[in-house]
Design a protein around this motif. Structure first.
Motif, PDB file in Angstrom:
ATOM      1  N   GLU A  40      24.017 -57.288 -13.503  1.00 56.90           N
ATOM      2  CA  GLU A  40      25.103 -56.013 -12.071  1.00 56.90           C
ATOM      3  C   GLU A  40      26.154 -57.536 -12.309  1.00 56.90           C
ATOM      4  OE1 GLU A  40      24.770 -55.186  -7.612  1.00 56.90           O
ATOM      5  OE2 GLU A  40      23.470 -53.888  -8.850  1.00 56.90           O
ATOM      6  N   ARG A  41      26.480 -58.360 -11.994  1.00 58.42           N
ATOM      7  CA  ARG A  41      27.598 -59.294 -11.726  1.00 58.42           C
ATOM      8  C   ARG A  41      27.767 -59.755 -13.238  1.00 58.42           C
ATOM      9  NH1 ARG A  41      29.273 -63.266  -7.737  1.00 58.42           N
ATOM     10  NH2 ARG A  41      27.670 -61.993  -6.249  1.00 58.42           N
ATOM     11  N   MET A  90      21.662 -68.004  -7.481  1.00 57.75           N
ATOM     12  CA  MET A  90      21.012 -66.440  -7.893  1.00 57.75           C
ATOM     13  C   MET A  90      19.691 -66.108  -8.410  1.00 57.75           C
ATOM     14  SD  MET A  90      23.414 -63.655  -8.590  1.00 57.75           S
ATOM     15  CE  MET A  90      25.270 -62.739  -7.504  1.00 57.75           C
ATOM     16  N   LYS A  91      18.828 -65.355  -8.066  1.00 60.78           N
ATOM     17  CA  LYS A  91      17.658 -65.760  -8.670  1.00 60.78           C
ATOM     18  C   LYS A  91      17.289 -63.648  -9.304  1.00 60.78           C
ATOM     19  CE  LYS A  91      15.789 -69.875  -8.055  1.00 60.78           C
ATOM     20  NZ  LYS A  91      15.878 -70.436  -6.839  1.00 60.78           N
ATOM     21  N   ASP A  92      17.488 -63.246  -9.052  1.00 61.55           N
ATOM     22  CA  ASP A  92      17.303 -61.594  -8.692  1.00 61.55           C
ATOM     23  C   ASP A  92      17.941 -61.373  -9.668  1.00 61.55           C
ATOM     24  OD1 ASP A  92      17.401 -59.180  -8.411  1.00 61.55           O
ATOM     25  OD2 ASP A  92      17.714 -59.164  -6.262  1.00 61.55           O
ATOM     26  N   LYS A  93      17.667 -60.703 -10.901  1.00 63.42           N
ATOM     27  CA  LYS A  93      17.868 -60.494 -12.519  1.00 63.42           C
ATOM     28  C   LYS A  93      18.840 -59.395 -12.124  1.00 63.42           C
ATOM     29  CE  LYS A  93      14.636 -62.795 -15.885  1.00 63.42           C
ATOM     30  NZ  LYS A  93      13.407 -63.444 -15.272  1.00 63.42           N
ATOM     31  N   VAL A 110      28.336 -66.312 -18.843  1.00 60.81           N
ATOM     32  CA  VAL A 110      28.750 -65.671 -18.048  1.00 60.81           C
ATOM     33  C   VAL A 110      27.759 -65.199 -17.000  1.00 60.81           C
ATOM     34  CG1 VAL A 110      29.648 -63.637 -16.495  1.00 60.81           C
ATOM     35  CG2 VAL A 110      29.412 -63.591 -18.833  1.00 60.81           C
ATOM     36  N   ALA A 111      25.918 -65.584 -16.956  1.00 61.52           N
ATOM     37  CA  ALA A 111      25.040 -65.928 -15.615  1.00 61.52           C
ATOM     38  C   ALA A 111      24.720 -67.005 -15.268  1.00 61.52           C
ATOM     39  CB  ALA A 111      23.626 -64.838 -16.612  1.00 61.52           C
ATOM     40  N   TYR A 112      25.534 -68.235 -16.351  1.00 60.66           N
ATOM     41  CA  TYR A 112      25.200 -69.525 -15.823  1.00 60.66           C
ATOM     42  C   TYR A 112      25.612 -70.180 -14.551  1.00 60.66           C
ATOM     43  CZ  TYR A 112      25.755 -74.864 -16.471  1.00 60.66           C
ATOM     44  OH  TYR A 112      25.380 -75.627 -15.945  1.00 60.66           O
ATOM     45  N   GLY A 113      26.890 -69.714 -14.037  1.00 60.84           N
ATOM     46  CA  GLY A 113      27.617 -70.144 -12.939  1.00 60.84           C
ATOM     47  C   GLY A 113      26.704 -69.522 -11.674  1.00 60.84           C
TER      48      GLY A 113
END
Lengths: 253, 292
Positions: free
Chosen positions: A124-125, A116-119, A107-110
């Protein structure tokens, strides 16, 4: 049409090399509604949906004429960047295709490739997307397990979550339930109905019942042409064209 | 003739061929062990490790330190991988994802032909081309050193790495690529973040096979690395690898002396190292093919 038109195909012809796959397609796609495209195998429905986010460009020798509009702007125009377009028009494929990474990373890949860099924000997203895809409760304890260990239905919902994470405006579903069991299919259909509140949805399906269950509008494709288009309940009860009637009554297809 | 008997004969023929290969492998191992064994009566393992040099012709007490040549082999091998792995993966990614299909059709056979260059030719290039270049760049008067060997071995390992990595990348399911592109990734991001990780075990196997090639290579390093039997000081100093030591000395050593047996110890070590490197490559390769 009751809803605002979000996307529009105007006089679209499409060729694979010399072979014509689509002929003069006109189609309106309404905002916050589900538009289904049905038709027998090889009718061009999958070919068509892949034009809507320019995935056809990955195939060599593909030639497209006509216009495809998103909010009135031609997305086929050379000055439109396909990468930007695909961030606005997401896609879920026929066969669940999670990356061989963890559930979280999928999910984080996109988000990461979109800069987007903020972990904290990414996390959250990711959670929000998994919740929207009705997958959160099943995976919250194993976010870092491989996505390939999930069931087919879960994988498909993960692919939907992955798509939702980058906040597209339109989501294209290319036979999303073709390889799923009935229960998983039901979950994905329920999800599609839920998602149409926020997104414009196009779904290609060879399953007429599915089109009847989830869609507001239906287009019937046959041999590269769009034979008939209209409100789903009208199309399934009072088709105007003989071919549509034959198809939905199961005389061929 | 009865068909069943015929079948049996054919089956037996192929079985025999398979067994011969295994038999050769075991045979080599046995010969190495038998010839290396007496060395352990003369020299203790502790001394082999402790001695700072390999000097079998010393006037007073010969020393058989194996660490210098082990270190030399490691340096040259790792040095070659440091060059060959990034270049190899880059080239493989180019061939599989960027190059026009027509370019790929021409380039891939050329890469594979590169594997056919005799190692002595590469060694020659090391002496007349790479060596002088190193001299010019570093201001040293001798260009035959570990860097020279590393560069040449990299050239030797590249075809293996490129060709097998390209196969691994090519076997990544198209659906991964499509998923990535549909999320708004560009070609570059897709290759780096999806395709290469998905092909990782295959690429790793390719690198291991390339490494196996580099460890065992003899003629090139013999010609290009200077062959000083001392503990290697730096990458710019001369080194004498295990393979070069055996090749240089085994032809002239007195039969059945400690020196002779020690060379077999070196050979045995080399055999074990390459065996495990290739085994690891095989394991990764199977992991890769199974994952699909």
């Amino acid at each position: 049409m009751d809803n605002k038109i979000r996307m529009k195909a105007e006089n679209v012809d499409f060729f694979y090399g010399r072979q014509q796959a689509l002929k003069g397609i006109h189609l309106d796609i309404a905002s916050n509604a589900v538009t289904a495209i049905i038709g027998p195998s090889g009718c061009g429905k999958s070919t068509f949906i892949r034009l809507l986010n320019r995935m056809h460009e990955l195939v060599p020798n593909a030639v497209l004429t006509g216009r495809i509009l998103l909010d009135g702007k031609d997305i086929i125009a050379p000055d439109v960047d396909a990468v930007d377009l695909r961030r606005r028009v997401g896609m879920v494929f026929q066969k669940p295709n999670p990356f061989p990474k963890s559930i979280f990373e999928n999910v984080a890949y996109g988000l990461q490739i979109n800069g987007m860099k903020d972990k904290g924000k990414i996390e959250e997203r990711v959670i929000e997307s998994l919740k929207k895809a009705a997958l959160w409760d099943e995976v919250k304890h194993r976010l870092h397990d491989s996505a390939l260990g999930m069931s087919g239905g879960q994988q498909q919902r993960l692919c939907i979550a992955r798509c939702l994470a980058i906040e597209p405006e339109v989501i294209l579903f290319d036979e999303p339930c073709a390889s799923l069991d009935p229960i998983s299919t039901h979950k994905v259909e329920a999800l599609i109905l839920e998602l149409k509140k926020d997104y414009t949805i196009v779904i290609v399906t060879h399953n007429m019942q599915q089109a009847a269950r989830v869609s507001d509008y239906t287009g019937f494709f046959y041999m590269g042409e769009m034979v008939e288009f209209g409100r789903t309940e009208v199309m399934f009860t009072r088709p105007r064209d003989k071919r549509t009637e034959d198809y939905i009554t199961g005389r061929f297809g | 003739m009865n068909r069943r008997i015929k079948e049996k004969i054919i089956e037996g023929f192929f079985f025999l061929n398979g067994i011969i290969v295994i038999g050769i492998l075991v045979g080599i191992f046995v010969i190495l062990v038998r010839n290396a064994w007496p060395a352990f009566h003369d020299v203790s393992v502790g001394d082999m490790i402790k001695w700072p040099s390999w000097n079998p012709d010393a006037y007073t007490t010969p020393t058989y330190g194996i660490l210098p040549m082990l270190m030399s082999t490691l340096m040259v091998t790792l040095g070659s991988l440091a060059v060959a792995v990034p270049v190899g993966i880059g080239a493989a990614a180019y061939l599989s994802d960027v190059a026009d299909p027509r370019v790929r059709e021409i380039a891939k056979p050329i890469v594979e032909i590169l594997a056919g260059i005799p190692s002595v030719v590469l060694g020659f290039l090391g002496i007349v081309l790479v060596g002088p270049m190193i001299c010019k760049l570093t201001g040293r008067y001798n260009g035959l050193n570990a860097v020279n060997g590393s560069i040449l071995l990299a050239v030797m390992a590249l075809p293996t790495i490129i060709s097998l990595s390209e196969d691994a990348l090519g076997s990544v399911p198209r659906s991964y690529e499509e998923a990535s592109m549909a999320l708004g990734a560009n070609k570059w991001q897709t290759v780096i973040q999806v395709k290469i990780p998905a092909a990782a075990s295959g690429i790793l196997a390719a690198c291991m096979l390339g490494m196996g090639r580099a460890i065992g290579e003899t003629m090139t390093v013999l010609m290009a690395t200077g062959n000083a039997a001392e503990f290697p000081g730096s990458f710019l100093g001369p080194v004498k690898t295990m393979t070069a030591t055996i090749a240089i000395e085994l032809g002239e050593v007195a039969y059945h002396t400690t020196h002779y047996y020690m060379l077999f110890v070196v050979g045995l070590m080399l055999f074990i190292i390459t065996f495990f490197v290739n085994l690891a490559a095989d394991v990764f390769f199977h992991k890769h093919t199974r994952a699909r």
